[in-house]
Design a protein around this motif. Structure first.
Motif, PDB file in Angstrom:
ATOM      1  N   GLY A 164       0.847  -1.187   0.000  1.00 53.07           N
ATOM      2  CA  GLY A 164       0.000   0.000   0.000  1.00 53.07           C
ATOM      3  C   GLY A 164       0.878   1.230   0.000  1.00 53.07           C
ATOM      4  N   GLY A 165       0.303   2.360   0.370  1.00 50.16           N
ATOM      5  CA  GLY A 165       1.113   3.567   0.481  1.00 50.16           C
ATOM      6  C   GLY A 165       0.610   4.716  -0.369  1.00 50.16           C
ATOM      7  N   TRP A 166       1.165   5.889  -0.097  1.00 45.69           N
ATOM      8  CA  TRP A 166       0.725   7.126  -0.733  1.00 45.69           C
ATOM      9  C   TRP A 166       1.907   7.908  -1.265  1.00 45.69           C
ATOM     10  N   GLY A 167       1.665   8.668  -2.322  1.00 49.99           N
ATOM     11  CA  GLY A 167       2.726   9.470  -2.907  1.00 49.99           C
ATOM     12  C   GLY A 167       2.159  10.651  -3.669  1.00 49.99           C
ATOM     13  N   LEU A 168       3.045  11.443  -4.247  1.00 53.08           N
ATOM     14  CA  LEU A 168       2.652  12.671  -4.937  1.00 53.08           C
ATOM     15  C   LEU A 168       2.992  12.618  -6.418  1.00 53.08           C
ATOM     16  N   GLY A 169       2.062  13.110  -7.227  1.00 55.39           N
ATOM     17  CA  GLY A 169       2.287  13.290  -8.650  1.00 55.39           C
ATOM     18  C   GLY A 169       1.908  14.701  -9.056  1.00 55.39           C
ATOM     19  N   ILE A 170       2.315  15.106 -10.252  1.00 56.06           N
ATOM     20  CA  ILE A 170       2.025  16.452 -10.760  1.00 56.06           C
ATOM     21  C   ILE A 170       1.002  16.344 -11.879  1.00 56.06           C
ATOM     22  N   THR A 171      -0.023  17.165 -11.821  1.00 57.00           N
ATOM     23  CA  THR A 171      -1.084  17.096 -12.823  1.00 57.00           C
ATOM     24  C   THR A 171      -0.585  17.590 -14.188  1.00 57.00           C
ATOM     25  N   LYS A 172      -1.156  17.015 -15.218  1.00 51.30           N
ATOM     26  CA  LYS A 172      -0.753  17.343 -16.586  1.00 51.30           C
ATOM     27  C   LYS A 172      -0.981  18.826 -16.896  1.00 51.30           C
ATOM     28  N   ASN A 173      -2.064  19.386 -16.369  1.00 50.18           N
ATOM     29  CA  ASN A 173      -2.425  20.767 -16.686  1.00 50.18           C
ATOM     30  C   ASN A 173      -1.901  21.794 -15.690  1.00 50.18           C
ATOM     31  N   SER A 174      -1.056  21.357 -14.771  1.00 46.60           N
ATOM     32  CA  SER A 174      -0.510  22.307 -13.798  1.00 46.60           C
ATOM     33  C   SER A 174       0.267  23.426 -14.507  1.00 46.60           C
TER      34      SER A 174
END
Length: 391
Positions: A270-280
């Motif tokens: 399991g676990g959580w992480g961060l991504g950057i949105t395409k439209n940022s």
């Protein structure tokens, strides 16, 4: 956006980031605590085309869906191989889709077996390694009146059922979905053996019938009363069980999940992480946030404050962390032998199918054979591998 509880835990770190990076303003939107509702809100904002989010705080099982939909930027060119090697391999693999990296792990997680070492020692047993030993020891300690229940597991119809069953499948040498070929293995003889194991825990009364309605907290609370020998749960429970008010404080240990003879255990990752949105419009500023949140120093302080599981390998043997959480080296062994739920864009639908039919099997609405045949058929239809058989 984060679940409200986690947003409150990150609040002091957000304030620290905004103080250090005066040219960037980081704002976390508090979402519901139910992770599926957070996923739905993210999805709705992306589909509407006016998403306000530069960053996505992602459960590991969302990556393929979000990446396949084109909602995320690739992060592959932002980290070197040396940078990646600092994180747990499974967590990095969980952030990949079609060879590109879309998610940097912030914290990890994995299923583990809790056991009452005091009761096992009293009855003269070593911790079980196989499914058979788990049931036999459970029944033996029940007969000796040392515990009311043997084995507690999450049998409610929700994502936790799929996660738990992944470990049983792996322990019988079976599989759910091959993400490369989209082959479905739910109706194989070994997969049906896995379902039969869950049925046997109920038929033998090693597990209470109530587990078919239990999620993590119901299981944890019952184990914490001292009335059970074994429990499958996540690492978060360790701190609660170790509280000074807990009846089982100092009376339990952890180990990898059991397995069938000649096969291997596997912890569901399991676990959580961060991504950057395409439209940022601020991808570089968003990357600074990811670097800050995933840094060794911030992770160390976050882990010390919350008891979550780090995604950086070095922190499992960090002296400061070990002073507070001495079991982390054992936890590393469990999580390094972890398995991913099928990393496919249709994961949510596939999990829903499995949950429905597995729940029908363990509550005796369907036989394991019929339940798994129907689950496999619907899953193949979902993946475009066969026509609908009108199940």
């Amino acid at each position: 956006m984060m679940q409200a509880l986690e947003a409150s835990q990150w609040k002091p770190f957000v304030e620290e980031f905004n103080y250090q990076y005066s040219d960037i303003e980081l704002e976390i939107v508090e979402g519901p605590n139910a992770t599926n509702q957070v996923e739905d809100l993210y999805t709705s904002s992306f589909l509407l085309g006016n998403s306000p989010y530069d960053l996505v705080f992602m459960d590991i099982i969302w990556v393929s869906k979000f990446a396949a939909a084109g909602w995320l930027r690739s992060l592959s060119d932002r980290l070197s191989k040396v940078d990646l090697a600092a994180f747990l391999e499974g967590d990095i693999n969980g952030g990949m889709y079609q060879g590109e990296l879309y998610r940097i792990p912030i914290r990890s997680d994995g299923g583990i077996l809790y056991y009452r070492d005091d009761l096992l020692e009293k009855a003269g047993y070593k911790p079980p390694n196989t499914f058979e030993e788990l049931i036999n020891i459970s029944n033996a300690l029940q007969e000796k009146k040392l515990a009311e229940w043997g084995y507690l597991w999450t049998g409610k119809q929700y994502e936790g059922l799929s996660a738990m069953f992944m470990e049983v499948l792996n322990g019988y040498g079976a599989f759910w979905i091959n993400p490369y070929t989209l082959e479905v293995g739910l109706d194989s003889p070994k997969a049906i053996e896995a379902v039969n194991f869950l049925r046997r825990t109920l038929d033998s009364k090693a597990s209470p019938m109530g587990v078919t309605t239990y999620a993590e907290e119901e299981v944890r609370r019952l184990f914490q009363t001292g009335n059970a020998v074994f429990m499958r749960n996540w690492p978060y429970a360790f701190g609660l069980l170790s509280d000074s008010s807990s009846p089982v404080q100092g009376k339990f240990k952890i180990k990898p999940m059991v397995h069938a003879s000649n096969y291997f255990s596997g912890s569901c990752l399991g676990g959580w992480g961060l991504g950057i949105t395409k439209n940022s419009k601020h991808p570089d500023a968003a990357w600074e946030v990811i670097k800050f949140f995933s840094s060794e120093e911030v992770q160390r302080r976050f882990i010390l404050a919350t008891g979550y599981v780090p995604s950086r390998r070095s922190l499992f043997n960090d002296p400061e962390i070990l002073t507070k959480f001495s079991y982390y080296p054992q936890l590393l062994n469990v999580i390094e032998n972890s398995i991913l739920r099928p990393p496919i864009p249709q994961y949510a639908q596939a999990s829903d199918i499995l949950q429905r039919y597995l729940s029908a099997a363990i509550t005796e609405q369907l036989t394991p054979e019929v339940a798994m045949e129907r689950a496999a058929s619907e899953t193949r239809y979902l993946l475009g591998k066969q026509k609908n058989n009108n199940y």
